[in-house]
Write a protein that holds these residues in place. Structure first.
Motif, PDB file in Angstrom:
ATOM      1  N   UNK A 155       0.821  -1.226   0.000  1.00  0.00           N
ATOM      2  CA  UNK A 155       0.000   0.000   0.000  1.00  0.00           C
ATOM      3  C   UNK A 155       0.844   1.261   0.000  1.00  0.00           C
ATOM      4  N   UNK A 156       1.933   1.229   0.740  1.00  0.00           N
ATOM      5  CA  UNK A 156       2.787   2.416   0.756  1.00  0.00           C
ATOM      6  C   UNK A 156       3.354   2.668  -0.632  1.00  0.00           C
ATOM      7  N   UNK A 157       3.805   1.592  -1.275  1.00  0.00           N
ATOM      8  CA  UNK A 157       4.348   1.734  -2.625  1.00  0.00           C
ATOM      9  C   UNK A 157       3.279   2.291  -3.566  1.00  0.00           C
ATOM     10  N   UNK A 158       2.052   1.761  -3.438  1.00  0.00           N
ATOM     11  CA  UNK A 158       0.947   2.235  -4.283  1.00  0.00           C
ATOM     12  C   UNK A 158       0.644   3.704  -4.027  1.00  0.00           C
ATOM     13  N   UNK A 159       0.654   4.067  -2.731  1.00  0.00           N
ATOM     14  CA  UNK A 159       0.377   5.462  -2.383  1.00  0.00           C
ATOM     15  C   UNK A 159       1.387   6.377  -3.054  1.00  0.00           C
ATOM     16  N   UNK A 160       2.660   5.950  -3.020  1.00  0.00           N
ATOM     17  CA  UNK A 160       3.696   6.772  -3.651  1.00  0.00           C
ATOM     18  C   UNK A 160       3.483   6.840  -5.162  1.00  0.00           C
ATOM     19  N   UNK A 161       3.102   5.698  -5.750  1.00  0.00           N
ATOM     20  CA  UNK A 161       2.863   5.686  -7.194  1.00  0.00           C
ATOM     21  C   UNK A 161       1.698   6.627  -7.547  1.00  0.00           C
ATOM     22  N   UNK A 162       0.604   6.517  -6.772  1.00  0.00           N
ATOM     23  CA  UNK A 162      -0.564   7.359  -7.044  1.00  0.00           C
ATOM     24  C   UNK A 162      -0.211   8.838  -6.884  1.00  0.00           C
ATOM     25  N   UNK A 163       0.585   9.100  -5.840  1.00  0.00           N
ATOM     26  CA  UNK A 163       1.015  10.477  -5.601  1.00  0.00           C
ATOM     27  C   UNK A 163       1.826  11.008  -6.787  1.00  0.00           C
ATOM     28  N   UNK A 164       2.742  10.185  -7.251  1.00  0.00           N
ATOM     29  CA  UNK A 164       3.578  10.599  -8.384  1.00  0.00           C
ATOM     30  C   UNK A 164       2.710  10.879  -9.611  1.00  0.00           C
ATOM     31  N   UNK A 165       1.693  10.029  -9.820  1.00  0.00           N
ATOM     32  CA  UNK A 165       0.807  10.222 -10.971  1.00  0.00           C
ATOM     33  C   UNK A 165       0.074  11.558 -10.878  1.00  0.00           C
ATOM     34  N   UNK A 166      -0.481  11.806  -9.676  1.00  0.00           N
ATOM     35  CA  UNK A 166      -1.214  13.052  -9.481  1.00  0.00           C
ATOM     36  C   UNK A 166      -0.311  14.248  -9.751  1.00  0.00           C
ATOM     37  N   UNK A 167       0.901  14.160  -9.213  1.00  0.00           N
ATOM     38  CA  UNK A 167       1.805  15.289  -9.414  1.00  0.00           C
ATOM     39  C   UNK A 167       2.266  15.421 -10.846  1.00  0.00           C
ATOM     40  N   UNK A 168       2.345  14.309 -11.533  1.00  0.00           N
ATOM     41  CA  UNK A 168       2.679  14.397 -12.957  1.00  0.00           C
ATOM     42  C   UNK A 168       1.583  15.172 -13.683  1.00  0.00           C
ATOM     43  N   UNK A 169       0.322  14.887 -13.304  1.00  0.00           N
ATOM     44  CA  UNK A 169      -0.789  15.628 -13.909  1.00  0.00           C
ATOM     45  C   UNK A 169      -0.674  17.121 -13.600  1.00  0.00           C
TER      46      UNK A 169
END
Ligand SMILES: Nc1ncnc2c1ncn2[C@@H]1O[C@H](COP(=O)(O)OP(=O)(O)OP(=O)(O)O)[C@@H](O)[C@H]1O
Ligand SMILES: [Mg+2]
Lengths: 354, 262
Positions: free
Chosen positions: B230-244
């Motif tokens: 979950x932590x890894x996923x949270x970081x991935x989701x965060x990175x995606x949002x920030x990429x947007x």
């Protein structure tokens, strides 16, 4: 029959009538100017001709065909806006070719017409630029080319020069006029600048509060204004109040001094107060001959304007401005000196009281 | 003067710490899957999982469809309001803001009632119908952002004069929308699109209650059952949002991307 006719056109926004009883016929190839102060309805009338605004009453015909209810994009009218209104996402060439593309002309036809227009406005080297890379004057020329490219029946220009600086304004207005002449396109030009109107037009339509005050050639408008409004709006005319002494011989009393006009004083009675116009360049300093009017006063102000020297002479209540050519002599009239001014009896213009 | 500067730095530090500390802690934790050393094992596991692929693909496709439908609804509406109905601007703005005011849970219960299996239009009865319902729900959720961005972009150009210039060239309404308006509000549309995408990718309530295999419910499922992923996923989701967000910045910063000659 006239090429473009407006008959009984009226336009109201809610309770506010901004164009009223507008009747005008424009001949094919004619250059007509709407001249008037801000808010007098020039743009609204032009937009009605263009089809952007529907009139509340009245009829518009183009070469005999009733177009009152025809959509703007079916009227074949070219329009130039004060703000240029070039399409920011398109190059100069694409802007000029837009109307041809909409009309589904072949790419080869579009290209040759665009090149022709670019040559006409003398900017062939700018074909690939975007509007934000052009100066105001260049943008307006492109806008003119865009309006002319689809060979419209009528060209409308709404204060196209107002956003430009003075030098460009003069050169571009000459360019527009000579283009218009060579293409022979029927044109309506809107401006609030009387110099523009007088210098460019075949006919000037002077408007005030939504109505036509006077229609005429520039010299008619300038030399024979019919109303006080026209006289005051067109040029720096002197406006005086005269008291009728004897209408049959044109005898008028101005500030206690006698003057005579050779123009008609229709139905005026002795004692009536009548507005009069007098062009500054019709006045001369000094005594006039027997057939001229002479008024006495005092020099109130002298302004040196280069080619012209402008002298203000106080009569009594009224003052008149006199424009004289600068003859190069060292002596300007002195302030406070008593002086007489004279003018022809033809130049004293009675106006409608109204 | 000096103390003021110090205060500013302190506030800045607190703010940064408030945002970064949990992020750093999460990131640090996501690296600890392998005992005794840091590794990207958690990420490897997550990225290799078929569920991740499927749910992420599902949400991505849904996000793109949401964007397309959103643009088709918002752009003509905002254009027409700006051009012909400026008096309605306040009302339309209010309507577009409603999804921010009404909780998602209320909305989705409304959908289920309206489009449930016993209704006239039983969208939830089929899986495709439920997908469509979810997509339209997302269009609603993205509406405030899409409308805002498009409206702002429309205001920055002279819609009325450009429309009239095109009309006097003989263009009809669709030609004007496609060739004049759209290209000139592209940055607004793109920022609305990225915001919508960021919302759709992480959305949980709608997807879960409509029982769709989206990325949001997958995140929740993993979070409830695993330790490091979950932590890894949270970081991935965060990175995606920030990429947007980064893309919005890039597009919005006025980089002029001229439309090619045609
Ligand atoms: N859409 C509109 N709704 C209400 N009133 C309007 C509208 N358009 C113009 N008017 C009013 O009509 C009057 C005439 O406007 P118009 O734009 O025709 O004047 P104008 O002669 O072109 O002035 P300017 O020289 O300032 O451009 C003004 O009083 C204006 O406020
Ligand atoms: Mg105007």
């Amino acid at each position: 029959m006239s090429f473009l006719t407006l008959t009984g056109v009226r336009k109201a926004f809610g309770a506010n009538t901004v164009v009223r009883d507008f009747n005008l016929s424009v001949e094919r190839g004619e250059f007509v100017t709407f001249l008037g102060p801000s808010g007098c309805g020039k743009t609204t009338t032009l937009r009605i001709v263009a089809g952007f605004e529907a009139p509340s009453a009245g009829e518009i015909r183009i070469s005999g065909q009733d177009v009152t209810h025809l959509r703007a994009n079916k009227r074949a009218i070219g329009m130039v806006f004060q703000s240029y209104a070039l399409f920011p996402n398109m190059t100069v060439a694409a802007n000029i070719g837009f109307g041809l593309k909409v009309a589904r002309k072949s790419p080869a036809d579009i290209k040759s017409r665009v090149d022709e227009m670019l040559a006409l406005i003398k900017l062939p080297q700018l074909a690939g630029r975007y509007p934000y890379q052009l100066s105001g004057g260049q943008q307006q020329r492109v806008s003119l080319a865009r309006a002319l490219a689809p060979s419209p029946q009528i060209l409308l220009l709404d204060e196209p020069l107002s956003a430009l600086d003075a030098r460009i304004r003069v050169s571009l207005r000459e360019e527009i006029r000579s283009l218009q002449r060579s293409l022979g396109i029927t044109t309506i030009f809107v401006t609030h600048d009387q110099e523009e109107a007088l210098s460019m037009s075949d006919r000037v339509v002077v408007m005030n509060e939504g109505a036509i005050e006077q229609v005429g050639s520039p010299s008619e408008i300038y030399n024979a204004p019919r109303t006080r409004f026209v006289a005051s709006f067109v040029g720096t005319l002197n406006l005086l109040n005269g008291k009728i002494v004897d209408a049959s011989v044109g005898a008028i009393d101005i500030d206690g001094q006698r003057a005579t006009t050779r123009r008609k004083l229709n139905g005026a009675k002795p004692g009536d107060i009548l507005p009069l116009a007098l062009r500054p360049e019709a006045l001369r300093l000094g005594e006039g001959g027997d057939d001229r009017n002479t008024l006495a006063g005092v020099i109130e102000d002298v302004a040196f304007l280069g080619a012209v020297v402008r002298v203000r002479v106080r009569l009594q209540e009224a003052a008149v401005i006199i424009d004289m050519f600068n003859t190069g002599g060292p002596d300007l009239p002195a302030r406070g000196a008593p002086i007489t001014v004279n003018f022809s009896r033809d130049d004293l213009i009675p106006l409608q009281a109204h | 003067m000096k103390s003021g500067k110090l205060g500013a730095w302190l506030a800045m530090f607190l703010g940064v710490a408030y945002f970064l500390a949990p992020l750093i802690a999460t990131f640090e934790f996501s690296l600890r899957m392998r005992r005794g050393e840091y590794s990207f094992d958690a990420y490897r596991v997550v990225l290799a999982s078929a569920d991740f692929h499927d749910s992420f693909l599902y949400s991505t496709v849904l996000g793109l469809l949401t964007i397309v439908v959103g643009i088709l609804i918002v752009v003509p509406t905002a254009y027409w309001v700006q051009l012909r109905l400026p008096k309605l601007r306040g009302l339309v703005e209010f309507i577009t803001l409603l999804p921010l005011v009404i909780p998602a849970i209320v909305l989705v219960f409304g959908y289920v009632r309206l489009y449930g299996s016993s209704s006239i239009l039983p969208l939830t009865a089929t899986s495709l119908g439920a997908d469509a319902l979810l997509m339209f729900g997302y269009v609603g959720l993205g509406l405030p952002y899409m409308y805002r961005s498009v409206e702002t972009a429309l205001r920055s150009i002279d819609v009325r004069t450009l429309t009239e210039a095109a009309e006097s060239q003989g263009a009809g309404i669709w030609t004007i929308l496609v060739h004049i308006i759209l290209p000139n509000i592209r940055s607004g549309i793109l920022s609305g699109a990225f915001l919508t995408f960021a919302i759709v990718i992480g959305e949980f309530t709608f997807a879960s209650l409509l029982d769709r295999p989206a990325f949001g419910p997958y995140l929740q499922l993993i979070g409830a059952n695993r330790a490091y992923e979950p932590s890894a996923l949270a970081i991935i989701a965060f990175a995606l949002t920030w990429a947007c967000m980064g893309l919005i910045q890039l597009v919005g910063s006025g980089i002029r991307i001229p439309v090619g000659k045609r």
